[in-house]
Design an enzyme around this catalytic site. Structure first.
Site, PDB file in Angstrom:
ATOM      1  CE  LYS A  53      -3.822  -2.416   2.269  1.00 16.80           C
ATOM      2  NZ  LYS A  53      -4.573  -2.735   3.498  1.00 16.80           N
ATOM      3  CD  GLN A  97      -3.534  -4.340   6.563  1.00 18.63           C
ATOM      4  OE1 GLN A  97      -3.737  -3.299   5.941  1.00 18.63           O
ATOM      5  NE2 GLN A  97      -3.831  -5.528   6.054  1.00 18.63           N
ATOM      6  CG  ASP A 120      -9.872   0.038   5.472  1.00 18.12           C
ATOM      7  OD1 ASP A 120      -9.718  -0.515   4.378  1.00 18.12           O
ATOM      8  OD2 ASP A 120      -9.188  -0.213   6.478  1.00 18.12           O
TER       9      ASP A 120
HETATM   10  N1  GUN Z   1      -6.829  -6.593   6.214  1.00 21.46           N
HETATM   11  C1  GUN Z   1      -7.150  -7.319   5.120  1.00 21.46           C
HETATM   12  N2  GUN Z   1      -7.811  -6.567   4.226  1.00 21.46           N
HETATM   13  C2  GUN Z   1      -7.913  -5.330   4.755  1.00 21.46           C
HETATM   14  C3  GUN Z   1      -8.484  -4.120   4.307  1.00 21.46           C
HETATM   15  O1  GUN Z   1      -9.059  -4.022   3.214  1.00 21.46           O
HETATM   16  N3  GUN Z   1      -8.383  -3.064   5.154  1.00 21.46           N
HETATM   17  C4  GUN Z   1      -7.783  -3.162   6.369  1.00 21.46           C
HETATM   18  N4  GUN Z   1      -7.736  -2.075   7.144  1.00 21.46           N
HETATM   19  N5  GUN Z   1      -7.226  -4.270   6.819  1.00 21.46           N
HETATM   20  C5  GUN Z   1      -7.297  -5.354   6.012  1.00 21.46           C
END
Ligand code: GUN
Length: 299
Positions: A53, A97, A120
């Site tokens: 990311k 995350q 998100d």
């Molecule tokens: N962990 C796995 N997928 C995601 C996501 O799309 N967002 C977040 N914050 N954590 C994740």
């Protein structure tokens, strides 16, 4: 011949649009979009996702910030960090995350993020906007938005008359995915671990979306011939055929057999995965446009 959907190629086209919109923002406002990613603990898979990311944020030209916190971080410390990021004018998107270590209250942490910075799409304000059919003023959860983008490439934006099934009912994916399909006029069935006779429901669907984290759960016999299959699962399984101790990634669909029946199908890896990061970048540039009071760009 089955169409194997190239998520990487579609993601590149979204990223190109993000870069173009970001360049406009930078030239008009003299500021970059800022994305802050918070990661707690040392789970290697989470670190790999967060690293990807951050790299993509930099590639898009954003100001990319990563807060790496130890496993022992307290709820209060994370909430204090989020409060600072909420008030920071240079940060337009915040992502924590998941999953978080067990001693932390993930829901309280998610809900502490300012809705306008919730890239998100997990804050109740953003989830509520989606649930009430407002796809214009909130931020959408990235993986469902990415899956929807792929579905629109095949069926267009109006899914009137099509049956869709979503297997999995998580807040992060299943629920928002079902809402997006419903908003696009599909007739939506939500299936989950307590559903009876999943194969007989699945076989009626023109669009099958699965996110349960069970390797190769969905079999070819479960599919209507010509169905569109979107596989959100990422499961690491033993691959002795590649050598002793080797593993490989597979989805929630038995890809090789399903590809014989499906009209279009996403591979794992290379299907939905790249779209998640692309939509995160799109949400960040949308949030930054919102911060500067500019009309949100179309991706
Ligand atoms: N962990 C796995 N997928 C995601 C996501 O799309 N967002 C977040 N914050 N954590 C994740």
């Amino acid at each position: 011949m089955t169409n194997v959907i190239d998520g990487k190629a579609v993601a590149v086209s979204v990223i190109d649009a993000v870069k173009a919109h970001h360049a406009v923002l930078e030239s008009e406002e003299g500021k970059k979009a800022g994305l802050a990613v918070v990661i707690v603990g040392d789970d290697p898979a989470s670190h790999a996702y967060v690293g990807a990311k951050g790299r993509m944020a930099k590639e898009c030209g954003f100001h990319s910030i990563q807060h790496t916190l130890p496993d022992v971080t307290s709820q209060e410390e994370i909430l204090a960090l989020i409060a600072r990021l909420n008030d920071d004018d240079g940060v337009h998107g915040i992502l924590v995350q998941l999953p978080l270590p067990r001693h932390l209250d993930s829901e309280a942490i998610t809900q502490a993020i300012k809705p306008a910075k919730d890239v998100d799409g997990l804050h109740v304000v953003n989830a509520g906007k989606l649930a009430t059919g407002d796809l214009v003023t909130g931020l959408l959860s990235c993986t469902p938005a990415g899956a929807m983008h792929l579905i629109a490439k095949i069926h267009g934006k109006d899914l009137s008359g099509l049956n869709a099934i979503v297997i999995g009912r998580s807040n992060l994916f299943g629920k928002p995915m079902a809402q997006l399909l419903l908003n696009a006029n599909a007739t939506v069935t939500m299936a989950h671990s307590r559903t009876r006779d999943l194969p007989s429901l699945c076989v009626q669907a023109d669009i099958v979306v699965v996110a349960v984290g069970m390797a190769e759960l969905v079999k070819a016999e479960w599919l209507k011939p010509g169905a569109t299959v979107i596989d959100v699962g990422i499961n690491r399984v033993p691959a002795p055929e590649r050598g002793e101790g080797k593993t490989k990634l597979v989805g929630d669909v038995d890809f090789a057999a399903a590809a014989e029946i499906a009209g279009s199908i996403t591979p794992v890896p290379g299907g939905v995965g790249p779209m998640t990061i692309a939509m995160l970048m799109a949400n960040t540039v949308i949030a930054a446009y919102g911060h500067f009071g500019k009309l949100r760009p179309e991706m």
